[in-house]
Motif scaffolding. Structure first.
Motif, PDB file in Angstrom:
ATOM      1  N   VAL A   1       0.838  -1.204   0.000  1.00  0.00           N
ATOM      2  CA  VAL A   1       0.000   0.000   0.000  1.00  0.00           C
ATOM      3  C   VAL A   1       0.874   1.256   0.000  1.00  0.00           C
ATOM      4  N   VAL A   2       1.950   1.218   0.844  1.00  0.00           N
ATOM      5  CA  VAL A   2       2.835   2.388   0.922  1.00  0.00           C
ATOM      6  C   VAL A   2       3.486   2.661  -0.436  1.00  0.00           C
ATOM      7  N   ILE A   3       3.980   1.568  -1.073  1.00  0.00           N
ATOM      8  CA  ILE A   3       4.645   1.751  -2.377  1.00  0.00           C
ATOM      9  C   ILE A   3       3.647   2.339  -3.383  1.00  0.00           C
ATOM     10  N   GLY A   4       2.421   1.756  -3.396  1.00  0.00           N
ATOM     11  CA  GLY A   4       1.388   2.233  -4.330  1.00  0.00           C
ATOM     12  C   GLY A   4       1.091   3.697  -4.122  1.00  0.00           C
ATOM     13  N   LEU A   5       0.932   4.068  -2.845  1.00  0.00           N
ATOM     14  CA  LEU A   5       0.598   5.460  -2.552  1.00  0.00           C
ATOM     15  C   LEU A   5       1.700   6.416  -2.974  1.00  0.00           C
ATOM     16  N   SER A   6       2.947   6.007  -2.676  1.00  0.00           N
ATOM     17  CA  SER A   6       4.044   6.923  -3.000  1.00  0.00           C
ATOM     18  C   SER A   6       4.153   7.087  -4.512  1.00  0.00           C
ATOM     19  N   PHE A   7       3.845   6.008  -5.265  1.00  0.00           N
ATOM     20  CA  PHE A   7       3.879   6.089  -6.726  1.00  0.00           C
ATOM     21  C   PHE A   7       2.842   7.104  -7.220  1.00  0.00           C
ATOM     22  N   LEU A   8       1.647   6.962  -6.613  1.00  0.00           N
ATOM     23  CA  LEU A   8       0.566   7.882  -7.021  1.00  0.00           C
ATOM     24  C   LEU A   8       0.912   9.325  -6.699  1.00  0.00           C
ATOM     25  N   ILE A   9       1.462   9.520  -5.495  1.00  0.00           N
ATOM     26  CA  ILE A   9       1.799  10.892  -5.080  1.00  0.00           C
ATOM     27  C   ILE A   9       2.863  11.473  -6.014  1.00  0.00           C
ATOM     28  N   ARG A  10       3.857  10.581  -6.356  1.00  0.00           N
ATOM     29  CA  ARG A  10       4.920  11.066  -7.249  1.00  0.00           C
ATOM     30  C   ARG A  10       4.353  11.516  -8.589  1.00  0.00           C
ATOM     31  N   ARG A  11       3.454  10.654  -9.107  1.00  0.00           N
ATOM     32  CA  ARG A  11       2.837  10.975 -10.408  1.00  0.00           C
ATOM     33  C   ARG A  11       2.115  12.313 -10.356  1.00  0.00           C
TER      34      ARG A  11
END
Ligand code: ADP
Length: 580
Positions: free
Chosen positions: A89-99
Motif C-alpha cells: 500500500v505504501v509503495i502504491g501510494l508513494s507512486f501515485l503521489i509522485r505521479r
C-alpha cells in the motif's frame, strides 16, 4: 517417511488400540492428527472437535501423544502477511503521489512559463511595411493618438475604445498591422495566440488571461494582440454536449478583465480572427471588442504595393513589372505574395544570377500554386491523353467569347498529382469589380469540362479518365452557386441557399432547416444537373467542329511540352477571338 492415504477415524482408533501406531501428534486448531505407524508410514487424519476418544485410545494403548501448538507459527505468518500488505500500500501510494506531483509541477511550470507573456519593445515595423489595407490602416492610425494623446478625446468625455477586432482571411497582414501600430506608437507589444490560453489544464487559461492583463496594465500604454480569438471566443453553450469547459472559463475571464479595466487605461487590445461570424456576442458588445476592422484580400493595386514592399530588399531585373505579377496573382494574400517573391529569390540564387527575372517569378508562381515540378512523362500514350485533356480546356476557352484568356498550357507534371495544366489570365475587370455575369460563370463551367469533352471525343466514352475530377468539382460548385445563390436558373430569382454559414458546433445541426420544400430540393438538383449537362454539350460541340485544330495543337504540345497563350492561339489560327 512415506505418507499413506488417511485411514478413517474409526479405523484409526482401531489401529491405536491394536498397538500399530508408534506416535500421534495432535494439532487442535487444524483439527488434524499426524499419525506415525510402526512400519514408519505416516498419515494425517481429520478429527472431530471433540477428540477425546483419540486421547483416551492413546492413553489406553500407551501410544505417545504430543499436542502441537501452532498458534505462534500462525501469528508470525499473519504478521509477515500484514507487513507485506502495508508495504504494498505504501509503495502504491508513494507512486501515485509522485505521479500527481509531476503533473502538478508541469501545470505550475506551464502557468509560470511567462516567456510568451513578455512584450516586444521597440518594434521596427511601420505602416509603410503594410500595403493593400489602406482603409483599415487609416482607422488603426487613430489608435496611436489614443495611446499618445488620450486627453484629446477624454476632455470631451469620449470613452476610448478598448478592443479592436481585425477580421480577415489568414495571411492578409493582421499581425503585421498590429505590430505596425505598436511600432509607430513606440509602445510595448504583447502577442499571444488565443489557442495558447487553452491548453493542458482547466483553469490555466483563465489564470494566463489574468496574468496577461496585469502585465499589460504595468506596461501601459501598450498594445495587446490576441491572434485567433475565435478559438476561445466562440458562442458559448453551442457545443454538442453543452459544456462549461476550459474555453468558456477562459472567455469569461477575458470578458471580466476587459470590463475590469478602467476606461482609458492606455491598454489597447487588438484581436484577430477570420471567423467573426462565430464569435460570442458578449465579446463584440460595446465596451469590449466593439470596433470591427475588416481586412480583405488585397486588390490588384494592393498586390502591386505588397510585391513592391517585399521586392525592396531583393534586386529585380528591369524587365520585371510588378503590376503584371499582381494581375497574375488574383486571390493571393499578402503572405502568399511575400512567399512568391521569396521563392523567386531562391530560384535566382540557385541559378547563380543576381537579379530576379520574369522567368524566375514564373517558376516561383508555378511552384507555389502547383507544387514542385516532376520529371516529364515518358509514357507516350499517357502524354497524348493529357495533351488532349489540356488542349480541350484551352481550345474551348479560346473559342468561347466570355472565357478568360489563356496564359499558359503545359503537360509538364507538377506537385505529384497535377499531370499538366492550363492557366488563364484572370479578367482584370471582373476581378477588380468582383462581379461575374451569368455568361462568365457558364463559360467557366464549359472550359472546366473541355478536358473531359476532348477525352470523350478522341478516345471514346469508355476511355475517359478520372483526371477530370477536380474539373467536375468546380462545375458542381459553380452550378450549385448559380442555381441556389445567384438565381441564374429556371427556378427564378430566388435565393435557395441553406448553408450561408458552416454548421456551427452542433447548434446548427440541431436547428438546421433547409428553408425550402423537398420537391424544391429535387428541382434544385435537377437544375444543377441540367446546367452541367448543357455545359458538357457545349464543350463537346465546340471541340467536335475543331477536331483537326485540336489534333494539330496536341502534336505541337507534345513536342514543345509548354505553350504560351499567344503561341497557342497562333497555332490554333485563332489569334483574333471569335465574337459569336
Ligand atoms: P495574418 O496575421 O493576417 O495571418 P500576417 O500579418 O501574419 O497575417 O502575415 C504574414 C506575413 O505576410 C507578414 O509577415 C508579411 O511578410 C506578409 N504580409 C501579409 N500581409 C501583408 C501586407 N498587407 N503588406 C505587406 N506584407 C504582408
Amino acid at each position: 517417511m512415506t505418507k499413506i492415504p488417511a485411514p478413517s477415524y474409526s479405523k484409526l482408533l482401531k489401529e491405536i488400540n491394536e498397538g500399530r501406531v508408534s506416535s500421534l501428534e495432535l494439532i487442535p486448531p487444524r483439527r488434524e492428527v499426524l499419525v506415525r505407524f510402526n512400519d514408519g508410514t505416516t498419515s494425517i487424519v481429520s478429527v472431530l472437535p471433540n477428540h477425546e476418544q483419540i486421547l483416551r485410545a492413546a492413553e489406553e494403548s500407551r501410544t505417545p501423544l504430543r499436542v502441537k501448538d501452532i498458534r505462534s507459527e500462525e501469528a508470525l505468518a499473519g504478521m509477515i502477511g500484514n507487513i507485506a500488505l502495508i508495504g504494498l500500500v505504501v509503495i502504491g501510494l508513494s507512486f501515485l503521489i509522485r505521479r500527481s506531483t509531476q503533473v502538478a509541477n508541469r501545470a505550475m511550470g506551464f502557468i509560470r512559463n511567462q516567456s510568451k507573456l513578455s512584450p516586444i519593445e521597440n518594434l521596427k515595423v511601420r505602416f509603410e511595411d503594410v500595403a493593400g489595407v489602406s482603409e483599415a490602416s487609416d482607422e488603426l492610425r487613430e489608435i496611436i493618438t489614443f495611446l499618445h494623446n488620450p486627453e484629446h478625446f477624454t476632455k470631451l468625455g469620449a470613452r476610448i475604445p478598448k478592443g479592436f477586432l481585425l477580421i480577415g482571411p489568414p495571411g492578409t497582414g493582421k499581425t503585421l498591422l498590429a505590430k505596425a501600430i505598436a511600432g509607430e506608437a513606440g509602445v510595448p507589444f504583447f502577442s499571444i495566440a488565443a489557442s495558447e490560453f487553452v491548453e493542458l489544464f482547466v483553469g490555466v487559461g483563465a489564470s494566463r488571461v489574468r496574468e496577461l492583463f496585469s502585465k499589460a496594465k504595468e506596461k501601459s500604454p501598450c498594445i495587446v494582440f490576441i491572434d485567433e480569438i475565435d478559438s476561445i471566443g466562440r458562442q458559448r453553450g453551442a457545443g454538442i454536449g453543452g459544456g462549461n469547459d476550459e474555453r468558456e472559463q477562459t472567455l469569461n475571464q477575458l470578458l471580466t478583465e476587459m470590463d475590469g479595466f478602467i476606461d482609458n487605461s492606455g491598454v489597447i487590445i487588438l484581436a484577430a480572427t477570420n471567423r467573426a461570424d462565430v464569435l460570442d456576442s458578449a465579446l463584440t458588445r460595446p465596451g469590449r471588442f466593439d470596433r470591427r476592422i475588416e481586412i480583405s484580400l488585397p486588390d490588384r493595386k494592393g498586390r502591386t504595393d505588397i510585391l513592391g514592399i517585399h521586392a525592396r530588399s531583393r534586386p529585380l531585373n528591369d524587365s520585371v513589372k510588378l503590376k503584371d505579377w499582381a494581375l497574375r496573382t488574383p486571390g493571393f494574400s499578402g503572405a502568399e505574395l511575400a512567399n512568391l517573391i521569396n521563392e523567386a529569390a531562391i530560384i535566382t540564387a540557385r541559378n547563380n544570377n543576381n537579379k530576379i527575372t520574369n522567368t524566375d517569378l514564373e517558376s516561383a508562381l508555378e511552384r507555389v500554386t502547383m507544387g514542385l515540378s516532376n520529371s516529364p512523362l515518358q509514357d507516350n500514350s499517357k502524354k497524348r491523353l493529357i495533351a488532349y485533356h489540356e488542349v480541350g480546356h484551352a481550345l474551348v476557352a479560346a473559342l468561347l467569347p466570355h472565357a478568360d484568356e489563356i496564359d499558359k498550357i503545359t503537360i509538364l507534371p507538377r506537385g505529384g498529382t497535377t499531370a499538366g495544366f492550363t492557366r488563364f489570365w484572370p479578367n482584370e475587370e471582373t476581378i477588380d469589380s468582383g462581379l461575374y455575369t451569368r455568361a462568365n460563370l457558364f463559360a467557366n463551367m464549359v472550359v472546366s469540362l473541355g478536358g473531359r469533352a476532348a477525352e470523350k471525343i478522341v478516345f471514346g466514352y469508355d476511355e475517359i479518365t478520372q483526371g477530370a475530377s477536380a474539373d467536375l468539382d468546380n462545375v458542381a460548385y459553380l452550378a450549385r452557386e448559380m442555381v441556389t445563390k445567384f438565381g441564374f436558373s429556371d427556378l427564378g430569382p430566388i435565393s435557395l441557399d441553406s448553408s450561408s454559414s458552416e454548421v456551427f458546433l452542433g447548434r446548427d445541426w440541431v436547428n438546421r432547416s433547409s428553408g425550402y420544400s423537398e420537391s424544391t430540393g429535387k428541382e434544385i438538383d435537377f437544375q444543377i444537373r441540367t446546367l452541367a449537362k448543357k455545359a458538357m454539350k457545349k464543350a463537346e460541340s465546340l471541340l467536335e467542329t475543331k477536331r483537326d485544330v485540336m489534333d494539330n495543337l496536341v502534336e505541337a504540345l507534345i513536342i514543345e511540352e509548354s505553350l504560351a497563350g499567344d503561341r497557342f492561339l497562333a497555332l490554333a489560327g485563332l489569334a483574333e477571338r471569335p465574337n459569336n
